[in-house]
Design an enzyme around this catalytic site. Structure first.
Site, PDB file in Angstrom:
ATOM      1  N   LEU A 142       0.816  -1.064  -0.007  1.00 37.58           N
ATOM      2  CA  LEU A 142       0.020   0.140  -0.006  1.00 37.58           C
ATOM      3  C   LEU A 142       1.035   1.326  -0.014  1.00 37.58           C
ATOM      4  O   LEU A 142       1.895   1.442   0.691  1.00 37.58           O
ATOM      5  CB  LEU A 142      -0.919   0.045   1.302  1.00 37.58           C
ATOM      6  CG  LEU A 142      -2.212   0.979   1.113  1.00 37.58           C
ATOM      7  CD1 LEU A 142      -3.260   0.727   2.170  1.00 37.58           C
ATOM      8  CD2 LEU A 142      -1.456   2.315   1.804  1.00 37.58           C
TER       9      LEU A 142
ATOM     10  N   HIS B 157       7.787   2.158  10.905  1.00 33.31           N
ATOM     11  CA  HIS B 157       8.126   3.279  10.558  1.00 33.31           C
ATOM     12  C   HIS B 157       7.323   4.425  11.111  1.00 33.31           C
ATOM     13  O   HIS B 157       6.112   3.950  11.012  1.00 33.31           O
ATOM     14  CB  HIS B 157       8.249   3.162   9.218  1.00 33.31           C
ATOM     15  CG  HIS B 157       9.096   4.302   8.431  1.00 33.31           C
ATOM     16  ND1 HIS B 157       8.419   5.586   8.290  1.00 33.31           N
ATOM     17  CD2 HIS B 157      10.163   4.548   8.065  1.00 33.31           C
ATOM     18  CE1 HIS B 157       9.317   6.349   7.664  1.00 33.31           C
ATOM     19  NE2 HIS B 157      10.442   5.742   7.705  1.00 33.31           N
TER      20      HIS B 157
END
Length: 339
Positions: free
Chosen positions: A128, A232
């Site tokens: 994605l 992240h």
């Protein structure tokens, strides 16, 4: 401005490549390599072309987010039906070992990382990416949840367990503290090179060179230990979305960057179990509840946000949504409320 999700085609290669260059590394499913992206599109075409919905096999579906007014591709996502079939699917499993010393009257608890293929055979949602210029208006949610409506439309082609890998911590130079503290010592290559190689050639080199024995985390650098299981910063919202859908972190982490792998029972994923099948009774602009509305199967799959009113004879949807996914009264759709 209206956006829709549709199947990727060959004309999407250039925008996919341009988006891949924006990922910043650690994004294995969207490599900035034209040959790899072309091969991925070809696999996707084959998957969309197979009309036998009753068999679970190793397939890849690539979807894109398209601006309906301009035709520009501004995002993408992928589905993998059966991981670990072409290449081993490796993860690290975080566990612990407790030992007691009578002489010292002390108990020691050691955290360990063990190389694992426990997740082989799962389906995966991944790849994605939303263009930085479109990160507003819930388009990331549209990309993410459209995948679950696609699964609902083709349930027999997906496994009973599903996973999602989140990118781990990457430093400002594009390196990975986790990789540098562990795998990099065995491979003699930096994170960017290893990540690029994996994206193009697959995981077999991991089987050839990775240590097979458990790794005590106490032997790693502090920065490597701190990265274990952390997404992240740009992936924190994605992690929350996964948790809202029913995914959980079960101590599996990515072997490259240490990012968390989230898992769920496919039929318990919120968007899948709450999806409703209906017939379009009318199209008008009088409002309704915000929802994702999808129609079509395989290469004809389309999904967009819409205003939905549920009635006895079917649902009413707004004109913009009807135009985006090309439905009219009498057409079948599947829909789920926007969260």
């Amino acid at each position: 401005m209206t956006f829709r999700i549709r199947a990727a085609h060959d004309g999407d290669l250039q925008p996919l490549y341009e988006m891949a260059k924006l990922t910043g590394g650690g994004f294995t499913n969207l490599p900035a390599d034209r040959k790899s992206l072309r091969a991925k599109l070809e696999r996707s075409h084959q998957a969309f072309a197979r009309i036998d919905d009753g068999t679970l096999t190793d397939e890849t579906f690539v979807l894109v987010l398209e601006n309906v007014e301009t035709g520009d591709v501004r995002g993408t996502c992928q589905l993998f039906t059966h991981v670990g079939q072409r290449f081993p699917f490796y993860s690290y499993r975080l566990g612990n070992l407790t030992q007691h010393s009578k002489e010292l009257s002390r108990t020691f608890r050691a955290d360990m990382l063990s190389l694992s293929t426990d997740l082989e055979g799962c389906s995966e949602v991944g790849g994605l990416f939303l263009h930085p210029g479109e990160r507003a208006g819930g388009l990331g949610m549209l990309l993410a949840r459209s995948r679950y409506l696609f699964i609902a439309q083709h349930r027999a082609r997906f496994a009973d367990r599903i996973l999602a890998e989140l990118r781990g911590v990457i430093d400002e130079a594009g390196g990975s503290p986790f990789w540098d503290g562990l795998a990099g010592r065995f491979f003699g290559m930096n994170f960017q090179d290893a990540d690029h190689f994996n994206a193009i050639h697959g995981h077999q080199f991991i089987a050839d060179l990775f240590p097979k024995h458990p790794i005590y985390t106490a032997m790693l650098s502090e920065s490597a230990r701190a990265a274990i299981g952390l997404p992240h910063p740009s992936g924190r919202a994605a992690m929350r979305m996964l948790e809202n859908e029913g995914f959980a972190f079960e101590n599996y982490v990515d072997i490259f960057d240490g990012g968390p792998t989230m898992t769920a029972k496919t039929d318990r994923v919120r968007a899948i179990c709450e999806a409703k099948r209906d017939t379009v009774a009318a199209v008008d602009g009088d409002g309704g509840d915000q929802a994702l509305v999808a129609t079509g199967t395989l290469a004809e799959f389309r999904c967009a946000y819409g205003a939905v009113q549920v009635g006895d004879g079917g649902i009413t949807i707004d004109e913009a949504c009807a135009d985006a996914i090309d439905v009219r009264p009498g057409d079948a759709v599947v829909h789920v409320g926007r969260i």
